[in-house]
Design a protein around this motif. Structure first.
Motif, PDB file in Angstrom:
ATOM      1  N   ILE A  53       1.179  -1.138   0.005  1.00  0.00           N
ATOM      2  CA  ILE A  53      -0.005  -0.122   0.272  1.00  0.00           C
ATOM      3  C   ILE A  53       0.687   0.918   0.350  1.00  0.00           C
ATOM      4  O   ILE A  53       0.380   2.721  -0.359  1.00  0.00           O
ATOM      5  CB  ILE A  53      -1.141  -0.159   1.082  1.00  0.00           C
ATOM      6  N   LEU A  54       2.221   1.199   0.308  1.00  0.00           N
ATOM      7  CA  LEU A  54       2.741   2.281   0.059  1.00  0.00           C
ATOM      8  C   LEU A  54       2.997   2.577  -1.432  1.00  0.00           C
ATOM      9  O   LEU A  54       2.728   3.793  -1.472  1.00  0.00           O
ATOM     10  CB  LEU A  54       4.434   2.010   0.222  1.00  0.00           C
ATOM     11  N   PHE A  55       2.874   1.750  -2.525  1.00  0.00           N
ATOM     12  CA  PHE A  55       3.008   2.239  -3.574  1.00  0.00           C
ATOM     13  C   PHE A  55       1.258   1.651  -4.097  1.00  0.00           C
ATOM     14  O   PHE A  55       1.212   1.069  -5.065  1.00  0.00           O
ATOM     15  CB  PHE A  55       4.393   1.166  -4.526  1.00  0.00           C
ATOM     16  N   LYS A  57      -0.987   3.635  -5.958  1.00  0.00           N
ATOM     17  CA  LYS A  57      -1.643   4.945  -7.008  1.00  0.00           C
ATOM     18  C   LYS A  57      -2.112   3.904  -7.595  1.00  0.00           C
ATOM     19  O   LYS A  57      -3.293   4.155  -8.578  1.00  0.00           O
ATOM     20  CB  LYS A  57      -0.340   5.812  -6.984  1.00  0.00           C
ATOM     21  N   LEU A  59      -3.271   0.937  -7.640  1.00  0.00           N
ATOM     22  CA  LEU A  59      -4.352  -0.152  -7.681  1.00  0.00           C
ATOM     23  C   LEU A  59      -5.708   1.210  -7.359  1.00  0.00           C
ATOM     24  O   LEU A  59      -6.679   0.345  -8.260  1.00  0.00           O
ATOM     25  CB  LEU A  59      -3.940  -0.063  -5.259  1.00  0.00           C
ATOM     26  N   ASP A  96      -8.300  -6.215  -1.480  1.00  0.00           N
ATOM     27  CA  ASP A  96      -7.423  -5.518  -0.526  1.00  0.00           C
ATOM     28  C   ASP A  96      -8.413  -5.603   0.209  1.00  0.00           C
ATOM     29  O   ASP A  96      -7.908  -4.905   1.447  1.00  0.00           O
ATOM     30  CB  ASP A  96      -7.452  -4.404  -1.309  1.00  0.00           C
ATOM     31  N   LEU A  99      -5.071  -7.079   4.043  1.00  0.00           N
ATOM     32  CA  LEU A  99      -3.547  -6.401   3.387  1.00  0.00           C
ATOM     33  C   LEU A  99      -2.749  -7.434   4.653  1.00  0.00           C
ATOM     34  O   LEU A  99      -1.926  -7.419   3.406  1.00  0.00           O
ATOM     35  CB  LEU A  99      -3.836  -4.537   3.488  1.00  0.00           C
ATOM     36  N   LEU A 129       4.280  -0.868   6.976  1.00  0.00           N
ATOM     37  CA  LEU A 129       3.411  -0.739   5.902  1.00  0.00           C
ATOM     38  C   LEU A 129       3.763  -1.030   5.060  1.00  0.00           C
ATOM     39  O   LEU A 129       3.050  -1.352   3.877  1.00  0.00           O
ATOM     40  CB  LEU A 129       3.262   0.819   6.320  1.00  0.00           C
ATOM     41  N   PHE A 130       4.916  -1.636   4.440  1.00  0.00           N
ATOM     42  CA  PHE A 130       5.273  -3.079   3.432  1.00  0.00           C
ATOM     43  C   PHE A 130       4.815  -3.905   3.025  1.00  0.00           C
ATOM     44  O   PHE A 130       4.399  -4.840   1.868  1.00  0.00           O
ATOM     45  CB  PHE A 130       6.655  -3.155   3.466  1.00  0.00           C
ATOM     46  N   GLU A 132       1.722  -4.654   4.412  1.00  0.00           N
ATOM     47  CA  GLU A 132       0.599  -4.678   4.457  1.00  0.00           C
ATOM     48  C   GLU A 132      -0.227  -4.173   2.179  1.00  0.00           C
ATOM     49  O   GLU A 132       0.049  -3.522   1.739  1.00  0.00           O
ATOM     50  CB  GLU A 132      -0.383  -3.681   4.673  1.00  0.00           C
ATOM     51  N   ALA A 134      -1.971  -5.738  -1.303  1.00  0.00           N
ATOM     52  CA  ALA A 134      -2.831  -6.207  -2.039  1.00  0.00           C
ATOM     53  C   ALA A 134      -2.695  -6.546  -3.077  1.00  0.00           C
ATOM     54  O   ALA A 134      -1.384  -6.557  -3.365  1.00  0.00           O
ATOM     55  CB  ALA A 134      -3.316  -4.478  -2.456  1.00  0.00           C
TER      56      ALA A 134
END
Lengths: 162, 439
Positions: A53-55, A57, A59, A96, A99, A129-130, A132, A134
């Motif tokens: 979810i860090l990256f 966009k 999604l 998602d 996650l 956070l990495f 988590e 999708a």
């Protein structure tokens, strides 16, 4: 040519590929490309990616427009006996709802390409956070294959039902 | 647009555009070298007219596959713009470029700068599903990260030294020792959480793009493992735990002395980062840590056991105070540029590299000199000299800091060694007192 599933030699390339370029469509109807690790489930005939979810966009883009394409090219990035440059157009969906755990069902496929992945997953508290993530599930619709990676040769085209 | 040198760095060259069927298309490109430049050609099967004048992505990508599986050394550049096809040659009128190279932006930094996007995504899903989502690392690891549990070594070692000095004088009550350790641990963990809480409010943790396991705070609030209210509740509860334990020890062992020491400890712990004093923001963090983890903990532990305070306890407290201060000091080196940005003017933000190294060397020298002086001044047994065995480690820390100064990720090993140096030297010092008593 219409097929019910991907040709076997294409499946072998997908299973051996260490990197694929995933292109999604943004809100201005422009392509946006991301190099990512492809995971192919031969049983289901479905291509997967996981995205932190860090990256995220990409999604959001897929949720608005599910049409994507995936390119696998460059011989040294594909660990399989045979090599072909492969482009797949397909319909993607983002999973998602969970996650934290759902992507872990893809770990057996992931492990084959990155054998050290379990060590990182065990340390997930270090980059919470990495981890988590999708799932991006791509159902292939159209395939273009440049046999033996020869780009001067006319590509083969396949369509998949569904 | 693409130079020969680019082809050496990126083997994979591809282009993406929106195809007539409404799907994006991503195709490999044929590259060749022409008059020192790179010529791009469409592959067979893609007509030039199909892409002419379209918005495209030109992608240059590289990974280094590893023999045992997996890959490393990732980098890519994506040029976005309008495509032009002339005489079989493709070019892109560039409008925008995005790039990532893990050698220049290491992956942990890439992760760090993307944190706010991840938090927004979690909030979005939370709204959609009517739940609160946070990173799932389990209750133990959430607590571990939030309170920075491993740093408790910085309390345990001075407590052991205070207990050792008391034991050398013939006093030892294990129950009282455990209570002392419990109370001080509560205050230390409260300090860690309060530090994160106020550093988040004041912007120092948020500004830090290159945190490590030793620097940049716990990140528990930044990553959403706990929210601000929860952090406040945690540090308040821990402070209360410390006060209650301190009050019990004060009533049973010596009201005035323990009240003063506990009060000082609480004051330094809270105002280390909390406004209005913000000691760490004024270059006083090192002094606060020296006093808190040296004299206050060692004298407190010593007093609980002996109900007296002597010069011997003061002498025992100085080396460990300096060593724990140096843990903070070395850990602040990677933080310095971000601390400066946030107005947290620690010593390191004021020092040049030469001054920083001089301070480090001087403090290490003072540490081991102060250990040598304990038996020389007749303030402890000669056996405390075994703690000098930690000096070579200190030298390695100094050398490591000098070599890796300013590179947070390369300093991780040095910061770890520095913690070990404090723990080993301090434990040997404590052992020296116990051995001295036994001999």
């Amino acid at each position: 040519m219409n097929l019910s599933r991907l040709p076997q030699e294409v499946e072998a390339v997908l299973e051996g590929a260490l990197v694929a370029i995933l292109t999604v469509i943004n809100e201005r109807n422009e392509p946006v490309s991301h190099p990512m690790l492809p995971l192919y489930d031969r049983e289901k005939g479905v291509l997967y990616f996981t995205s932190s979810i860090l990256f995220s966009k990409k999604l959001e883009h897929i949720k608005k427009n599910p049409r994507v394409s995936v390119l696998i090219s460059q011989r040294e990035y594909v660990k399989s006996e045979q090599y072909h440059a492969v482009e797949i157009k397909g319909d993607a969906r983002v999973l998602d709802r969970d996650l934290s755990r759902e992507w872990q069902r893809l770990l057996p496929l992931w492990r084959k390409k990155e054998p050290y992945i379990d060590a990182y997953v065990k340390q997930r508290f270090a980059l919470p956070l990495f981890w988590e993530r999708a799932i991006i599930e791509v159902q292939p619709r159209k395939v273009r294959v440049w046999r033996d990676g020869d780009l001067e040769r006319e590509p083969e085209h396949y369509s998949l039902g569904g | 647009m693409i130079q020969i040198d680019d082809l050496r760095k990126f083997e994979q060259v591809a282009m993406a555009f929106i195809d007539e069927d409404g799907y994006p298309s991503t195709i490999p490109l044929v590259t060749s070298r022409l008059d020192g430049d790179v010529k791009l050609k469409l592959p067979r099967g893609i007509e030039g007219g199909k892409v002419e004048g379209k918005k495209v992505n030109l992608i240059l990508n590289h990974i280094t596959p590893l023999p045992a599986g997996g890959y490393t050394d990732r980098r890519y550049i994506v040029f976005r713009g309008l495509s032009r096809v002339r005489d079989d040659t493709l070019s892109v009128e560039m409008e925008k470029v995005y790039t990532w190279d893990e050698r220049t932006t290491p992956f942990p930094e890439y992760v760090e700068v993307s944190t706010s996007r991840a938090r927004r995504y979690l909030e979005g899903i939370g709204k959609r599903l009517g739940e609160t989502f946070r990173p799932s690392i389990g209750a133990f690891w959430s607590f571990f990260r939030t309170v920075r549990l491993p740093f408790l070594i910085a309390t345990a070692v001075p407590v052991a030294i205070g207990a050792g000095a008391a034991f050398y004088r013939g006093f030892f009550d294990p129950i009282l020792l455990l209570l002392t350790l419990l109370g001080l641990s509560c205050i230390h963990l409260a300090l860690n959480v309060a530090n994160d809480y106020f550093d988040t409010i004041l912007g120092a943790d948020t500004a830090n793009r290159r945190p490590t396991p030793f620097s940049g705070g716990s990140r528990a609030i930044i990553y959403g493992i706990v929210n601000m209210q929860e952090a406040r509740l945690i540090y308040t509860s821990l402070f209360v735990g410390g006060v209650v334990t301190g009050a019990y020890l004060a009533v049973t062992r010596g009201l005035l002395e323990i009240a003063i020491l506990t009060g000082l400890g609480l004051f330094l712990s809270y105002f280390y980062t909390a406004p209005p004093l913000k000691l760490a923001y004024r270059g006083l963090g090192e002094v606060a840590v020296f006093l808190g983890f040296g004299p206050i903990i060692v004298l407190g532990t010593y007093f609980v056991q002996t109900q007296s305070i002597g010069l011997d306890a003061v002498a025992a407290s100085i080396p460990i105070g300096l060593l724990i201060m140096l843990i903070l000091y070395v850990n602040e080196i990677p933080d310095a540029p971000y601390d400066r940005e946030a107005g947290k003017m620690t010593l390191l933000t004021r020092f040049t590299k030469a001054q920083a190294l001089f301070f480090l060397a001087a403090s290490f020298t003072a540490t081991y000199l102060s250990i040598s002086l304990i038996p020389l001044l007749n303030l402890g047994p000669a056996s405390v000299m075994i703690a000098l065995a930690g000096a070579p480690l200190a030298y390695r820390v100094y050398r490591g800091v000098k070599q890796n100064y300013g590179d947070p990720y390369r300093m991780i090993g040095v910061m770890s060694l520095n913690v070990k140096t404090a723990a080993i030297t301090g434990s040997l010092l404590a052992a020296g007192y116990f051995i001295g008593a036994a001999l």
